[in-house]
Design a protein around this motif. Structure first.
Motif, mmCIF file in Angstrom:
data_model
loop_
_atom_site.group_PDB
_atom_site.id
_atom_site.type_symbol
_atom_site.label_atom_id
_atom_site.label_comp_id
_atom_site.label_asym_id
_atom_site.label_seq_id
_atom_site.Cartn_x
_atom_site.Cartn_y
_atom_site.Cartn_z
ATOM 1 N N PHE A 1 0.826 -1.206 0.000
ATOM 2 C CA PHE A 1 0.000 0.000 0.000
ATOM 3 C C PHE A 1 0.863 1.260 0.000
ATOM 4 O O PHE A 1 0.474 2.286 -0.567
ATOM 5 N N ALA A 2 2.042 1.177 0.616
ATOM 6 C CA ALA A 2 2.945 2.330 0.574
ATOM 7 C C ALA A 2 3.338 2.641 -0.871
ATOM 8 O O ALA A 2 3.455 3.806 -1.266
ATOM 9 N N TYR A 3 3.505 1.581 -1.678
ATOM 10 C CA TYR A 3 3.836 1.785 -3.096
ATOM 11 C C TYR A 3 2.636 2.389 -3.836
ATOM 12 O O TYR A 3 2.798 3.242 -4.719
ATOM 13 N N ILE A 4 1.434 1.973 -3.454
ATOM 14 C CA ILE A 4 0.226 2.578 -4.034
ATOM 15 C C ILE A 4 0.195 4.071 -3.733
ATOM 16 O O ILE A 4 -0.078 4.899 -4.614
ATOM 17 N N VAL A 5 0.485 4.418 -2.486
ATOM 18 C CA VAL A 5 0.516 5.832 -2.090
ATOM 19 C C VAL A 5 1.526 6.587 -2.953
ATOM 20 O O VAL A 5 1.237 7.668 -3.484
ATOM 21 N N TYR A 6 2.719 5.995 -3.107
ATOM 22 C CA TYR A 6 3.762 6.654 -3.906
ATOM 23 C C TYR A 6 3.302 6.880 -5.352
ATOM 24 O O TYR A 6 3.398 7.990 -5.893
ATOM 25 N N LEU A 7 2.795 5.826 -5.978
ATOM 26 C CA LEU A 7 2.407 5.913 -7.394
ATOM 27 C C LEU A 7 1.251 6.882 -7.609
ATOM 28 O O LEU A 7 1.232 7.653 -8.582
ATOM 29 N N ARG A 8 0.284 6.863 -6.694
ATOM 30 C CA ARG A 8 -0.876 7.744 -6.861
ATOM 31 C C ARG A 8 -0.496 9.207 -6.644
ATOM 32 O O ARG A 8 -0.942 10.099 -7.378
ATOM 33 N N LEU A 9 0.316 9.483 -5.639
ATOM 34 C CA LEU A 9 0.732 10.862 -5.384
ATOM 35 C C LEU A 9 1.598 11.383 -6.525
ATOM 36 O O LEU A 9 1.502 12.549 -6.920
ATOM 37 N N GLN B 1 7.665 16.366 -4.599
ATOM 38 C CA GLN B 1 8.467 15.182 -4.289
ATOM 39 C C GLN B 1 8.799 15.080 -2.806
ATOM 40 O O GLN B 1 8.765 13.983 -2.219
ATOM 41 N N ALA B 2 9.121 16.190 -2.171
ATOM 42 C CA ALA B 2 9.451 16.163 -0.745
ATOM 43 C C ALA B 2 8.249 15.696 0.074
ATOM 44 O O ALA B 2 8.399 14.921 1.034
ATOM 45 N N ASN B 3 7.063 16.147 -0.312
ATOM 46 C CA ASN B 3 5.845 15.705 0.373
ATOM 47 C C ASN B 3 5.607 14.215 0.153
ATOM 48 O O ASN B 3 5.238 13.485 1.081
ATOM 49 N N ILE B 4 5.833 13.765 -1.090
ATOM 50 C CA ILE B 4 5.641 12.341 -1.386
ATOM 51 C C ILE B 4 6.504 11.500 -0.458
ATOM 52 O O ILE B 4 6.048 10.522 0.147
ATOM 53 N N GLU B 5 7.761 11.869 -0.331
ATOM 54 C CA GLU B 5 8.686 11.089 0.499
ATOM 55 C C GLU B 5 8.213 11.037 1.948
ATOM 56 O O GLU B 5 8.202 9.967 2.571
ATOM 57 N N SER B 6 7.802 12.168 2.485
ATOM 58 C CA SER B 6 7.340 12.211 3.871
ATOM 59 C C SER B 6 6.054 11.405 4.060
ATOM 60 O O SER B 6 5.929 10.612 4.995
ATOM 61 N N TYR B 7 5.106 11.593 3.146
ATOM 62 C CA TYR B 7 3.818 10.890 3.260
ATOM 63 C C TYR B 7 3.998 9.367 3.161
ATOM 64 O O TYR B 7 3.370 8.608 3.897
ATOM 65 N N VAL B 8 4.836 8.939 2.225
ATOM 66 C CA VAL B 8 5.041 7.497 2.037
ATOM 67 C C VAL B 8 5.712 6.899 3.275
ATOM 68 O O VAL B 8 5.305 5.833 3.761
ATOM 69 N N ARG B 9 6.740 7.582 3.782
ATOM 70 C CA ARG B 9 7.415 7.088 4.997
ATOM 71 C C ARG B 9 6.431 6.969 6.146
ATOM 72 O O ARG B 9 6.373 5.948 6.835
ATOM 73 N N ARG B 10 5.655 8.028 6.356
ATOM 74 C CA ARG B 10 4.747 8.035 7.505
ATOM 75 C C ARG B 10 3.628 7.012 7.361
ATOM 76 O O ARG B 10 3.282 6.315 8.317
ATOM 77 N N TRP B 11 3.076 6.899 6.138
ATOM 78 C CA TRP B 11 1.984 5.933 5.973
ATOM 79 C C TRP B 11 2.485 4.504 6.170
ATOM 80 O O TRP B 11 1.814 3.679 6.782
#
Length: 598
Positions: A365-373, A380-390
């Motif tokens: 699901f973390a990969y889903i979050v990455y691909l969708r964002l 990109q900075a937000n993507i990295e933070s959101y994926v790590r946290r999720w």
């Protein structure tokens, strides 16, 4: 009155094989590689010859689909159970090639001796022996005349019992007249019902996953490139684990080697990273959820069949667009840039080794979050933070450990309906409250299981902080994890055993640290109050006995980074329970600071 869910009929082997040749029964080419060895094919032929039952073949009718011109295309039968048997029949009787477990195309030739009425796998010796029929497919392909063949055989072998030979060869020619049971599951059944029927009928109780049904649906579709798509999913997951398999594909599946899919996964041939080795189920789940905003694979089966959820009809346009969207999702999944950037983000959260990742669904699901964002053009900075946290949020809450499909479906729909940052904050406020960090997580750390997701999240917090190993001056936790360092006990195991503690008590997460082997050997079975007293002497100019730390301030920093309470200097067996509770609290506090730094 209940509608019959399936029909059971007996069909001639020749009828079954005719359906396979015409495509009425769709056998996914690599739904499962043919894993039977040649001797099992031989045994199947012998069972048919002797008149023994060979079990039921189960097919699931594809629904009739309305085409663009208004006409209706009749659905094919998709083979659900019996692929190995049907493939064995096509190999032995029709002489067709099979794809073996190494994905090579090979021929399996079964010989028959009419005198002994014996089947065997063809060998050079058998080929030279004129009493053998070296390849039964040469006479069972429907082109040979039994009368002519028998006369030729008898002329070649005049010394044998001719009456016996005539009977056995005639019986061999009748092999395709034997019957096999075929269970046709109705087109309108849902996956859950099909699965239940499959399990009840299948004597081995084999469970087919929903991903298996999806793969069957994909591979059975020729019109929208199903075979190619199926191979892309299968080959990628195989290459991720075994990069050397690349050459197999290039040499043995030249048609697929020309495709864009194969070109896009070329990077895997030199890739040895095993942090995330997705199976075909994972590839499917991520690609589907990313593209369709749904989480239940049963929906994908319906969509690939062309289901219109509103009218409950099946339409070619929906099937076509569904195959295209899934294909796009697979392309996004296997893209080198996407895959490697995603893994860099997971590693940047401190999860640097595959043994630290116990939930495949959490990383999926973390990969889903990455691909969708990324598709939405998020910073990109937000993507990295959101994926790590999720990802870490999912690990800490066990979000996908219960009913992952339902949770995937819920989360992906929420992501689609509002900004991800808003949804993430809502989940954090609801599930990562002060009560979680101060009580729930502390209690979760009361465990003896070193593979616990909570312990791995704690280790990730140490990796991210670049902490040193317990009593190490230079060697980091990351080094110890990467280079197969060992987990040891702060209160030595033998010390606790000698004091009568059971295994579940001395093997506690709060008693675990990553420590250099040589330091652990020096500690032996000493009580903390003993070896810490010697550590203080070491820090005051005495001989370096435990690692290379040689100052009190450095020792205190090491204890703090490893969440060891300062009171450990005077602790013995009497203080063990107190130590465990105090360390759990310190570990939970460290994990909290770590999480909100992501």
């Amino acid at each position: 009155m209940d509608i019959q869910k399936y029909s059971v009929n007996q069909h001639l082997i020749e009828t079954l094989l005719a359906w396979v040749k015409s495509g009425e029964i769709a056998i996914p080419e690599i739904q499962r590689p043919f894993v039977w060895d040649a001797s099992k094919v031989r045994d199947l032929m012998d069972s048919l010859y002797q008149g023994y039952p060979i079990g039921y073949i189960i097919t699931w009718l594809n629904p009739n689909v309305r085409l663009k011109d208004g006409t209706t295309a009749t659905g094919k039968k998709v083979l659900i159970d019996g692929q190995q048997r049907v493939t064995a029949l096509t190999a032995a009787i029709l002489g067709q090639y099979v794809v073996n477990k190494d994905y090579k195309r090979v021929r399996i030739k079964i010989a028959f001796n009419p005198i002994a009425e014996k089947f065997d796998v063809q060998t050079p010796v058998i080929v030279k022996d004129k009493t053998w029929i070296p390849d039964i497919s040469e006479i069972l392909d429907g082109k040979s005349n039994s009368f002519s063949y028998i006369n030729t055989y008898l002329a070649t072998n005049p010394e044998i019992d001719q009456e016996h030979a005539v009977k056995s060869i005639s019986k061999l020619f009748d092999l395709t007249k034997k019957q096999v049971g075929l269970i046709d599951l109705a087109a309108d059944l849902d996956i859950e019902t099909v699965t239940e029927i499959f399990i009840r009928i299948n004597s081995q109780g084999v469970v087919l996953s929903q991903a298996d049904f999806v793969m069957s649906k994909i591979a059975a579709n020729e019109e929208y490139g199903g075979q190619e798509l199926r191979k892309a999913i299968d080959y990628f997951s195989h290459l991720a684990v075994a990069p050397e398999f690349f050459q197999f594909i290039a040499d043995n599946d030249k048609d697929f080697a020309k495709t864009d899919f194969f070109h896009k996964m070329t990077w895997l041939k030199n890739e040895n990273e095993d942090l995330y080795d997705p199976k075909y189920t994972d590839v499917l789940r991520v690609a589907f959820s990313t593209q369709f905003n749904r989480g239940k694979l049963s929906d994908l089966v319906s969509l690939l069949s062309g289901r219109n959820f509103e009218t409950r009809t099946f339409e070619a346009e929906i099937a076509e667009s569904s195959f295209q969207k899934l294909s796009d999702g697979i392309h996004q999944f296997i893209n080198e840039t996407n895959f490697k950037r995603f893994l860099m983000i997971i590693k940047s959260a401190g999860f640097i080794h595959n043994k630290m990742i116990r939930s495949q669904n959490a990383i999926n699901f973390a990969y889903i979050v990455y691909l969708r964002l990324r598709a939405k053009g998020e910073n990109q900075a937000n993507i990295e933070s959101y994926v790590r946290r999720w990802f870490v949020f999912s690990v800490l809450t066990g979000r996908y450990s219960g009913s992952p499909e339902s949770m995937f479906d819920f989360d992906v729909r929420q992501m689609d309906s509002r900004p991800f940052a808003e949804y993430l904050q809502e989940k954090e406020e609801a599930e990562l409250s002060e009560a979680f960090w101060n009580a729930s997580l502390v209690q979760s750390l009361n465990s003896s299981v070193s593979s616990s997701p909570y312990f791995h999240a704690y280790l990730a917090s140490q990796v991210k902080a670049n902490d040193k190993g317990f009593l190490s001056k230079e060697i980091t936790i990351g080094d110890l994890i990467t280079y197969r360092g060992d987990i040891h006990h702060i209160f030595p195991r033998n010390y606790l055993k000698k004091n009568g503690l059971p295994r579940g008590k001395y093997n506690q997460i709060a008693n675990y640290v990553y420590m250099q082997q040589e330091v652990n050997i020096q500690i032996g079975d000493k009580a903390p109050e003993v070896y810490f007293c010697e550590m203080l002497e070491q820090c005051n100019g005495q001989e370096l006995k435990y690692g290379a730390i040689d100052s009190v301030s450095e020792l205190h920093r090491n204890l703090k980074s490893n969440c060891i309470p300062e009171s450990v200097f005077t602790m013995n067996i009497e203080n063990y329970d107190e130590f465990l509770l105090e360390r759990r609290k310190l570990m939970a506090e460290k994990m909290k600071l770590y999480y909100f730094s992501l």
